[in-house]
Write a protein that holds these residues in place. Structure first.
Motif, PDB file in Angstrom:
ATOM      1  N   ASN A  68       0.850  -1.188   0.000  1.00 50.85           N
ATOM      2  CA  ASN A  68       0.000   0.000   0.000  1.00 50.85           C
ATOM      3  C   ASN A  68       0.888   1.241   0.000  1.00 50.85           C
ATOM      4  OD1 ASN A  68      -1.805   2.062   0.382  1.00 50.85           O
ATOM      5  ND2 ASN A  68      -2.972   1.021   1.970  1.00 50.85           N
ATOM      6  N   ASN A  69       1.001   1.864  -1.152  1.00 51.10           N
ATOM      7  CA  ASN A  69       1.782   3.085  -1.288  1.00 51.10           C
ATOM      8  C   ASN A  69       0.920   4.329  -1.118  1.00 51.10           C
ATOM      9  OD1 ASN A  69       4.054   1.516  -1.857  1.00 51.10           O
ATOM     10  ND2 ASN A  69       3.653   1.538  -4.048  1.00 51.10           N
ATOM     11  N   GLY A  70      -0.341   4.132  -0.779  1.00 50.77           N
ATOM     12  CA  GLY A  70      -1.270   5.237  -0.657  1.00 50.77           C
ATOM     13  C   GLY A  70      -1.399   5.755   0.764  1.00 50.77           C
ATOM     14  N   THR A  71      -2.354   6.661   0.936  1.00 53.45           N
ATOM     15  CA  THR A  71      -2.609   7.274   2.244  1.00 53.45           C
ATOM     16  C   THR A  71      -3.880   6.757   2.886  1.00 53.45           C
ATOM     17  OG1 THR A  71      -3.783   9.127   1.216  1.00 53.45           O
ATOM     18  CG2 THR A  71      -1.403   9.392   1.574  1.00 53.45           C
ATOM     19  N   GLN A  72      -4.564   5.833   2.208  1.00 52.45           N
ATOM     20  CA  GLN A  72      -5.797   5.237   2.713  1.00 52.45           C
ATOM     21  C   GLN A  72      -5.621   3.721   2.806  1.00 52.45           C
ATOM     22  OE1 GLN A  72      -9.213   6.381   0.339  1.00 52.45           O
ATOM     23  NE2 GLN A  72      -8.164   8.215  -0.357  1.00 52.45           N
ATOM     24  N   VAL A  73      -6.491   3.067   3.571  1.00 52.51           N
ATOM     25  CA  VAL A  73      -6.513   1.599   3.596  1.00 52.51           C
ATOM     26  C   VAL A  73      -6.931   1.115   2.213  1.00 52.51           C
ATOM     27  CG1 VAL A  73      -7.654  -0.435   4.556  1.00 52.51           C
ATOM     28  CG2 VAL A  73      -7.060   1.483   6.046  1.00 52.51           C
ATOM     29  N   HIS A  74      -6.221   0.107   1.699  1.00 50.81           N
ATOM     30  CA  HIS A  74      -6.584  -0.523   0.434  1.00 50.81           C
ATOM     31  C   HIS A  74      -6.560  -2.032   0.630  1.00 50.81           C
ATOM     32  CE1 HIS A  74      -6.609   3.111  -1.913  1.00 50.81           C
ATOM     33  NE2 HIS A  74      -5.369   3.418  -1.528  1.00 50.81           N
ATOM     34  N   ASP A  75      -7.326  -2.722  -0.200  1.00 46.45           N
ATOM     35  CA  ASP A  75      -7.301  -4.175  -0.180  1.00 46.45           C
ATOM     36  C   ASP A  75      -7.333  -4.695  -1.597  1.00 46.45           C
ATOM     37  OD1 ASP A  75     -10.191  -5.026  -0.974  1.00 46.45           O
ATOM     38  OD2 ASP A  75     -10.546  -3.616   0.672  1.00 46.45           O
ATOM     39  N   LEU A  76      -6.985  -5.953  -1.723  1.00 49.12           N
ATOM     40  CA  LEU A  76      -7.114  -6.659  -2.984  1.00 49.12           C
ATOM     41  C   LEU A  76      -8.048  -7.812  -2.710  1.00 49.12           C
ATOM     42  CD1 LEU A  76      -4.410  -7.460  -5.568  1.00 49.12           C
ATOM     43  CD2 LEU A  76      -6.049  -9.217  -4.895  1.00 49.12           C
ATOM     44  N   THR A  77      -9.209  -7.787  -3.371  1.00 52.59           N
ATOM     45  CA  THR A  77     -10.250  -8.782  -3.144  1.00 52.59           C
ATOM     46  C   THR A  77     -10.551  -9.517  -4.432  1.00 52.59           C
ATOM     47  OG1 THR A  77     -11.232  -7.435  -1.390  1.00 52.59           O
ATOM     48  CG2 THR A  77     -12.650  -9.098  -2.403  1.00 52.59           C
ATOM     49  N   ILE A  78     -10.644 -10.839  -4.331  1.00 57.41           N
ATOM     50  CA  ILE A  78     -11.124 -11.690  -5.420  1.00 57.41           C
ATOM     51  C   ILE A  78     -12.289 -12.461  -4.823  1.00 57.41           C
ATOM     52  CG2 ILE A  78     -10.586 -13.504  -7.084  1.00 57.41           C
ATOM     53  CD1 ILE A  78      -7.593 -12.780  -6.683  1.00 57.41           C
ATOM     54  N   ASP A  79     -13.483 -12.298  -5.402  1.00 58.64           N
ATOM     55  CA  ASP A  79     -14.682 -12.871  -4.785  1.00 58.64           C
ATOM     56  C   ASP A  79     -14.685 -14.386  -4.724  1.00 58.64           C
ATOM     57  OD1 ASP A  79     -15.961 -10.503  -4.005  1.00 58.64           O
ATOM     58  OD2 ASP A  79     -16.756 -10.199  -6.012  1.00 58.64           O
ATOM     59  N   ALA A  80     -14.349 -15.056  -5.801  1.00 57.25           N
ATOM     60  CA  ALA A  80     -14.382 -16.527  -5.790  1.00 57.25           C
ATOM     61  C   ALA A  80     -13.288 -17.050  -6.704  1.00 57.25           C
ATOM     62  CB  ALA A  80     -15.738 -17.032  -6.265  1.00 57.25           C
TER      63      ALA A  80
END
Length: 130
Positions: A68-80
């Motif tokens: 995370n190079n940003g200033t906010q929380v980020h996620d990487l999501t794959i549903d299925a």
């Protein structure tokens, strides 16, 4: 020399992150010599993933590091993917890692934080039959 358990765990984590960072970005899935885990590294920032595409082999574990190079929380999501949901959440300025074993197919990944996907924070994971 005996290393205290806590320090040993910290050293192991640091070495793992260093090796992941040195894997060359892994847009092609990184290396998986001898059936070991494939490594993929993705950077997140407001409101992009870099790279936005990655390719790995089916049936082999994938260790994915989200930086995370940003200033906010980020996620990487794959549903299925292979019957499981994958979600790796990284705090601002921090990496997070998850491991999963994918089935062949093409999967969309995205940031599930409110509004992030709609602002373009998404990508594609291609899993080739091995």
């Amino acid at each position: 020399m005996r290393v205290p358990f806590r320090l040993g765990g910290v050293l192991l984590a640091a070495i793992t992150l260093t090796l992941s960072a040195c894997s060359g970005g892994a847009a092609s899935g990184g290396g998986a010599a001898g059936g070991g885990a494939q490594t993929v590294s993705v950077a997140a920032a407001e409101y992009t993933f870099t790279p936005a595409t990655a390719t790995v082999k089916a049936g082999q574990p994938v260790t994915l590091t989200l930086r995370n190079n940003g200033t906010q929380v980020h996620d990487l999501t794959i549903d299925a993917i292979g019957g499981q949901k994958v979600q790796i959440i990284a705090q601002p300025g921090q990496p997070a890692t998850g491991t999963f074993t994918p089935a062949a197919g093409t999967y969309q990944f995205y940031c599930s934080q409110p509004g992030h996907q709609q602002l373009g924070m998404q990508g594609t994971l291609t899993v080739n039959a091995s």
